[in-house]
Design a protein around this motif. Sequence first.
Motif, short mmCIF file in Angstrom:
data_model
loop_
_atom_site.label_atom_id
_atom_site.label_comp_id
_atom_site.label_asym_id
_atom_site.label_seq_id
_atom_site.Cartn_x
_atom_site.Cartn_y
_atom_site.Cartn_z
N ASP A 170 0.83 -1.20 0.00
CA ASP A 170 0.00 0.00 0.00
C ASP A 170 0.87 1.25 0.00
N LEU A 171 0.65 2.15 -0.96
CA LEU A 171 1.35 3.42 -1.00
C LEU A 171 0.58 4.44 -0.17
N GLU A 172 1.27 5.07 0.77
CA GLU A 172 0.61 5.92 1.74
C GLU A 172 0.38 7.33 1.20
N ASP A 173 -0.63 7.98 1.79
CA ASP A 173 -0.94 9.37 1.48
C ASP A 173 -0.88 10.20 2.74
N MET A 174 -0.43 11.43 2.61
CA MET A 174 -0.33 12.32 3.76
C MET A 174 -1.67 12.91 4.16
N GLU A 175 -2.67 12.77 3.30
CA GLU A 175 -4.00 13.31 3.58
C GLU A 175 -5.05 12.46 2.89
N GLN A 176 -6.30 12.63 3.34
CA GLN A 176 -7.41 11.90 2.74
C GLN A 176 -7.73 12.48 1.37
N LEU A 177 -7.78 11.63 0.36
CA LEU A 177 -8.04 12.10 -1.00
C LEU A 177 -9.54 12.15 -1.27
N PRO A 178 -10.01 13.19 -1.96
CA PRO A 178 -11.43 13.25 -2.32
C PRO A 178 -11.71 12.40 -3.55
N PRO A 179 -12.93 11.96 -3.75
CA PRO A 179 -13.27 11.24 -4.98
C PRO A 179 -13.02 12.13 -6.20
N SER A 180 -12.33 11.61 -7.19
CA SER A 180 -12.00 12.40 -8.37
C SER A 180 -11.60 11.45 -9.49
N ASP A 181 -10.82 11.97 -10.43
CA ASP A 181 -10.32 11.17 -11.56
C ASP A 181 -8.80 11.26 -11.53
N TYR A 182 -8.13 10.18 -11.11
CA TYR A 182 -6.69 10.17 -10.90
C TYR A 182 -5.97 9.38 -12.00
N GLU A 183 -4.70 9.75 -12.18
CA GLU A 183 -3.85 9.04 -13.14
C GLU A 183 -2.44 8.94 -12.57
N VAL A 184 -1.84 7.76 -12.65
CA VAL A 184 -0.47 7.53 -12.18
C VAL A 184 0.41 7.26 -13.40
N VAL A 185 1.54 7.96 -13.46
CA VAL A 185 2.48 7.84 -14.58
C VAL A 185 3.83 7.36 -14.04
N LEU A 186 4.36 6.32 -14.64
CA LEU A 186 5.68 5.78 -14.31
C LEU A 186 6.62 6.02 -15.49
N LEU A 187 7.81 6.57 -15.21
CA LEU A 187 8.78 6.83 -16.27
C LEU A 187 10.15 6.32 -15.85
N ARG A 188 10.87 5.78 -16.79
CA ARG A 188 12.24 5.35 -16.55
C ARG A 188 13.13 6.57 -16.34
N ALA A 189 13.99 6.50 -15.31
CA ALA A 189 14.91 7.60 -15.01
C ALA A 189 16.26 6.99 -14.62
N ASP A 190 17.18 6.93 -15.57
CA ASP A 190 18.45 6.25 -15.34
C ASP A 190 19.32 6.96 -14.30
N LYS A 191 19.16 8.28 -14.18
CA LYS A 191 19.98 9.03 -13.23
C LYS A 191 19.38 9.04 -11.82
N ASP A 192 18.18 8.53 -11.66
CA ASP A 192 17.58 8.42 -10.34
C ASP A 192 18.07 7.15 -9.64
N VAL A 193 18.18 7.21 -8.32
CA VAL A 193 18.68 6.05 -7.57
C VAL A 193 17.79 4.83 -7.79
N LYS A 194 16.47 5.07 -7.82
CA LYS A 194 15.52 3.96 -7.99
C LYS A 194 15.51 3.44 -9.40
N GLY A 195 15.89 4.29 -10.36
CA GLY A 195 15.83 3.90 -11.76
C GLY A 195 14.53 4.29 -12.42
N TYR A 196 13.64 4.95 -11.67
CA TYR A 196 12.35 5.37 -12.21
C TYR A 196 11.82 6.52 -11.37
N VAL A 197 10.82 7.22 -11.91
CA VAL A 197 10.08 8.25 -11.17
C VAL A 197 8.59 7.98 -11.38
#
Length: 220
Positions: A170-197
């Motif tokens: 489970d990915l945590e949130d700092m606050e309660q989110l209201p009902p809406s229309d959400y989108e999550v985008v994953l991108l490769r990032a070679d210079k990031d420690v994780k390798g993605y953002v």
Amino acid sequence: MRSRLLILAGALSLSGCAATAVQPQAAAISAEQSQALAEESARAEQIQKDVTALAGRMTAVQDRLLQLSSQTALLQEQGQRVLRQLQQLRAQQAAQPAADDGTEGAAEQDALLEDTLDQVTAMVNDLTQQMENGSFRISSTYTDAGKWVLIRYDRFTGQSWFADQGQWIDLEDMEQLPPSDYEVVLLRADKDVKGYVATRLDRQSGLTWWLKQNSWQPYE
């Protein structure tokens, strides 16, 4: 006389021993009661949290149902309006047959008819997509190291999970989110420690978050 004093002293000694033995028993009982009360309080607190979370999800579901109902009613209204326009155009074509050589008015009516048909088709496709597509979405990417990164999310509530060794975290949130229309985008990032953002967008309000470890951080 001496024997009576010895008997009295023995009795006092026994009573003192008995009192000394009772005190640890009472203390043990008190500690058990305190532990039981603490456990009962913890259970009650957890139940309250579960009830609050359930109430929040029920509210989100109700809001989404109302939103879908209003969207469906709007699409139905638009469809009826376009169908009325289509019927009027057909009636005009029936009342005013085109000339043998083809007039400019007839060509305009044909263009309007084609445009109306396009509107009807677009609305039907939009409604079909809304009804067929569920709430959940998947966003994924590959890192430079060949690791497959996968995030599952609910596009209406914003809740999201990260795939880790065959299970969803489970990915945590700092606050309660209201009902809406959400989108999550994953991108490769070679210079990031994780390798993605990863970023998350509220498509209605424009609010945006970025993923830090297992927690969404809002962009200020």
